[in-house]
Design a protein around this motif. Structure first.
Motif, mmCIF file in Angstrom:
data_model
loop_
_atom_site.group_PDB
_atom_site.id
_atom_site.type_symbol
_atom_site.label_atom_id
_atom_site.label_comp_id
_atom_site.label_asym_id
_atom_site.label_seq_id
_atom_site.Cartn_x
_atom_site.Cartn_y
_atom_site.Cartn_z
ATOM 1 N N ILE A 102 2.657 13.170 33.815
ATOM 2 C CA ILE A 102 3.762 13.543 32.927
ATOM 3 C C ILE A 102 5.070 12.968 33.472
ATOM 4 C CG2 ILE A 102 5.055 15.481 31.952
ATOM 5 C CD1 ILE A 102 2.398 17.132 32.396
ATOM 6 N N ILE A 103 5.736 12.180 32.657
ATOM 7 C CA ILE A 103 7.015 11.594 33.046
ATOM 8 C C ILE A 103 8.144 12.589 32.793
ATOM 9 C CG2 ILE A 103 8.657 9.733 32.597
ATOM 10 C CD1 ILE A 103 6.255 8.109 31.543
ATOM 11 N N SER A 104 8.101 13.236 31.624
ATOM 12 C CA SER A 104 9.186 14.127 31.223
ATOM 13 C C SER A 104 8.639 15.209 30.306
ATOM 14 C CB SER A 104 10.267 13.318 30.503
ATOM 15 O OG SER A 104 11.106 14.157 29.758
ATOM 16 N N ASN A 105 8.896 16.467 30.661
ATOM 17 C CA ASN A 105 8.509 17.580 29.777
ATOM 18 C C ASN A 105 9.226 17.483 28.445
ATOM 19 O OD1 ASN A 105 6.679 18.912 31.387
ATOM 20 N ND2 ASN A 105 8.229 20.185 32.359
ATOM 21 N N LYS A 106 10.466 17.072 28.493
ATOM 22 C CA LYS A 106 11.275 16.984 27.280
ATOM 23 C C LYS A 106 10.660 15.984 26.295
ATOM 24 C CE LYS A 106 16.100 16.538 25.940
ATOM 25 N NZ LYS A 106 17.460 16.275 26.425
ATOM 26 N N ILE A 107 10.268 14.823 26.791
ATOM 27 C CA ILE A 107 9.645 13.806 25.936
ATOM 28 C C ILE A 107 8.304 14.315 25.414
ATOM 29 C CG2 ILE A 107 8.601 11.501 25.909
ATOM 30 C CD1 ILE A 107 10.811 10.655 27.910
ATOM 31 N N LEU A 108 7.509 14.931 26.290
ATOM 32 C CA LEU A 108 6.199 15.449 25.874
ATOM 33 C C LEU A 108 6.357 16.485 24.766
ATOM 34 C CD1 LEU A 108 3.136 15.591 26.236
ATOM 35 C CD2 LEU A 108 3.508 17.267 28.051
ATOM 36 N N LYS A 109 7.287 17.405 24.918
ATOM 37 C CA LYS A 109 7.489 18.450 23.915
ATOM 38 C C LYS A 109 8.022 17.894 22.599
ATOM 39 C CE LYS A 109 8.078 22.112 27.270
ATOM 40 N NZ LYS A 109 9.008 23.009 27.946
ATOM 41 N N HIS A 110 8.653 16.734 22.653
ATOM 42 C CA HIS A 110 9.087 16.052 21.429
ATOM 43 C C HIS A 110 7.909 15.449 20.672
ATOM 44 C CE1 HIS A 110 13.316 16.269 20.923
ATOM 45 N NE2 HIS A 110 13.441 15.070 20.376
ATOM 46 N N LYS A 111 6.880 15.029 21.426
ATOM 47 C CA LYS A 111 5.736 14.344 20.821
ATOM 48 C C LYS A 111 4.652 15.302 20.343
ATOM 49 C CE LYS A 111 5.121 11.400 24.315
ATOM 50 N NZ LYS A 111 4.548 10.251 25.047
ATOM 51 N N VAL A 112 4.507 16.441 21.025
ATOM 52 C CA VAL A 112 3.443 17.375 20.653
ATOM 53 C C VAL A 112 3.992 18.797 20.574
ATOM 54 C CG1 VAL A 112 1.582 15.976 21.644
ATOM 55 C CG2 VAL A 112 2.684 17.700 23.058
ATOM 56 N N ASN A 113 3.332 19.604 19.757
ATOM 57 C CA ASN A 113 3.681 21.010 19.614
ATOM 58 C C ASN A 113 2.781 21.800 20.570
ATOM 59 O OD1 ASN A 113 4.696 23.403 18.704
ATOM 60 N ND2 ASN A 113 3.487 23.428 16.822
ATOM 61 N N ILE A 114 3.324 22.192 21.720
ATOM 62 C CA ILE A 114 2.539 22.769 22.803
ATOM 63 C C ILE A 114 1.995 24.152 22.448
ATOM 64 C CG2 ILE A 114 2.568 23.511 25.219
ATOM 65 C CD1 ILE A 114 2.934 20.518 24.965
ATOM 66 N N ASN A 115 0.706 24.336 22.669
ATOM 67 C CA ASN A 115 0.062 25.644 22.600
ATOM 68 C C ASN A 115 -0.234 26.036 24.051
ATOM 69 O OD1 ASN A 115 -1.527 27.896 22.362
ATOM 70 N ND2 ASN A 115 -3.190 26.881 21.270
ATOM 71 N N TYR A 116 0.536 26.939 24.590
ATOM 72 C CA TYR A 116 0.425 27.296 26.006
ATOM 73 C C TYR A 116 -0.849 28.072 26.318
ATOM 74 C CZ TYR A 116 5.135 25.543 26.494
ATOM 75 O OH TYR A 116 6.237 24.717 26.497
ATOM 76 N N ASP A 117 -1.555 28.566 25.313
ATOM 77 C CA ASP A 117 -2.773 29.338 25.552
ATOM 78 C C ASP A 117 -3.940 28.478 26.047
ATOM 79 O OD1 ASP A 117 -1.507 31.679 24.776
ATOM 80 O OD2 ASP A 117 -2.166 31.481 22.691
ATOM 81 N N ASN A 118 -3.975 27.213 25.627
ATOM 82 C CA ASN A 118 -5.110 26.380 26.033
ATOM 83 C C ASN A 118 -4.664 25.017 26.577
ATOM 84 O OD1 ASN A 118 -4.311 25.193 23.638
ATOM 85 N ND2 ASN A 118 -6.385 24.868 22.888
ATOM 86 N N THR A 119 -3.449 24.972 27.122
ATOM 87 C CA THR A 119 -2.922 23.719 27.648
ATOM 88 C C THR A 119 -2.528 23.894 29.105
ATOM 89 O OG1 THR A 119 -2.092 23.142 25.452
ATOM 90 C CG2 THR A 119 -1.176 21.928 27.314
ATOM 91 N N CYS A 166 -4.173 4.526 23.008
ATOM 92 C CA CYS A 166 -5.127 5.600 23.313
ATOM 93 C C CYS A 166 -4.408 6.934 23.508
ATOM 94 C CB CYS A 166 -5.923 5.263 24.563
ATOM 95 S SG CYS A 166 -6.789 3.688 24.474
ATOM 96 N N ILE A 167 -3.261 6.895 24.172
ATOM 97 C CA ILE A 167 -2.496 8.114 24.419
ATOM 98 C C ILE A 167 -1.912 8.652 23.121
ATOM 99 C CG2 ILE A 167 -0.458 9.048 25.586
ATOM 100 C CD1 ILE A 167 -1.179 7.070 27.913
ATOM 101 N N THR A 168 -1.437 7.774 22.259
ATOM 102 C CA THR A 168 -0.944 8.203 20.949
ATOM 103 C C THR A 168 -2.059 8.877 20.162
ATOM 104 O OG1 THR A 168 0.743 6.480 20.896
ATOM 105 C CG2 THR A 168 0.101 7.430 18.774
ATOM 106 N N GLN A 169 -3.276 8.310 20.201
ATOM 107 C CA GLN A 169 -4.419 8.942 19.533
ATOM 108 C C GLN A 169 -4.680 10.322 20.129
ATOM 109 O OE1 GLN A 169 -7.508 6.058 20.190
ATOM 110 N NE2 GLN A 169 -7.002 4.896 18.341
ATOM 111 N N ALA A 170 -4.574 10.432 21.449
ATOM 112 C CA ALA A 170 -4.809 11.707 22.119
ATOM 113 C C ALA A 170 -3.754 12.741 21.722
ATOM 114 C CB ALA A 170 -4.823 11.507 23.631
ATOM 115 N N GLU A 171 -2.507 12.325 21.655
ATOM 116 C CA GLU A 171 -1.439 13.243 21.256
ATOM 117 C C GLU A 171 -1.603 13.684 19.806
ATOM 118 O OE1 GLU A 171 1.895 11.472 24.353
ATOM 119 O OE2 GLU A 171 1.818 10.718 22.300
ATOM 120 N N ASN A 172 -2.016 12.774 18.943
ATOM 121 C CA ASN A 172 -2.293 13.139 17.549
ATOM 122 C C ASN A 172 -3.463 14.112 17.472
ATOM 123 O OD1 ASN A 172 -0.217 11.507 16.653
ATOM 124 N ND2 ASN A 172 -1.544 9.767 16.198
#
Length: 127
Positions: free
Chosen positions: A58-75, A34-40
């Motif tokens: 969130i376990i790790s910002n580094k891991i999260l940023k590896h999985k998704v391309n963060i848009n800081y405007d709406n995240t 489910c989380i993989t679907q959400a990240e996609n």
């Protein structure tokens, strides 16, 4: 539960939510598929101004940023899991979507093996 969510949004969200159609809550720990679907979904729709995304557990910002391309405007990053704590404990492992109307949460849809919240958003956006 929606009244607690709306009170939290009113007190803690700096962003004006009047034009937002959905708030997508993505826990980074829980149902892996489910989380993989959400990240996609995030990677596909993160540039859409009608959606606000909330990452929590969130376990790790580094891991999260590896999985998704963060848009800081709406995240939003909920490091204290305050948003997550508003949800039923047995459902906190699943991503969910709050349907917004006039800046308030009006409905909640879960993304799980039994429910398809992201399909509902896609239908709404494509109409």
């Amino acid at each position: 539960m929606l009244s607690n969510v709306n009170l939290y949004l009113e007190e803690n969200f700096a962003k004006n939510l009047d034009s937002v159609k959905f708030i997508v809550v993505i826990p980074e720990q829980g149902c892996g598929t489910c989380i993989t679907q959400a990240e996609n979904f995030y990677n596909e729709f993160s540039q859409n101004d009608d959606i606000v995304f909330v990452f929590c557990n969130i376990i790790s910002n580094k891991i999260l940023k590896h999985k998704v391309n963060i848009n800081y405007d709406n995240t939003v990053f909920d490091y204290d899991n305050e948003f997550l704590s508003l949800l039923p404990q047995n459902k906190q492992i699943y991503p969910c979507v709050f349907v917004m109307k006039n800046g308030k949460a009006s409905a909640l849809i879960w993304q799980s093996v039994r429910q398809a919240a992201f399909m509902e958003i896609r239908k709404s956006i494509n109409h």
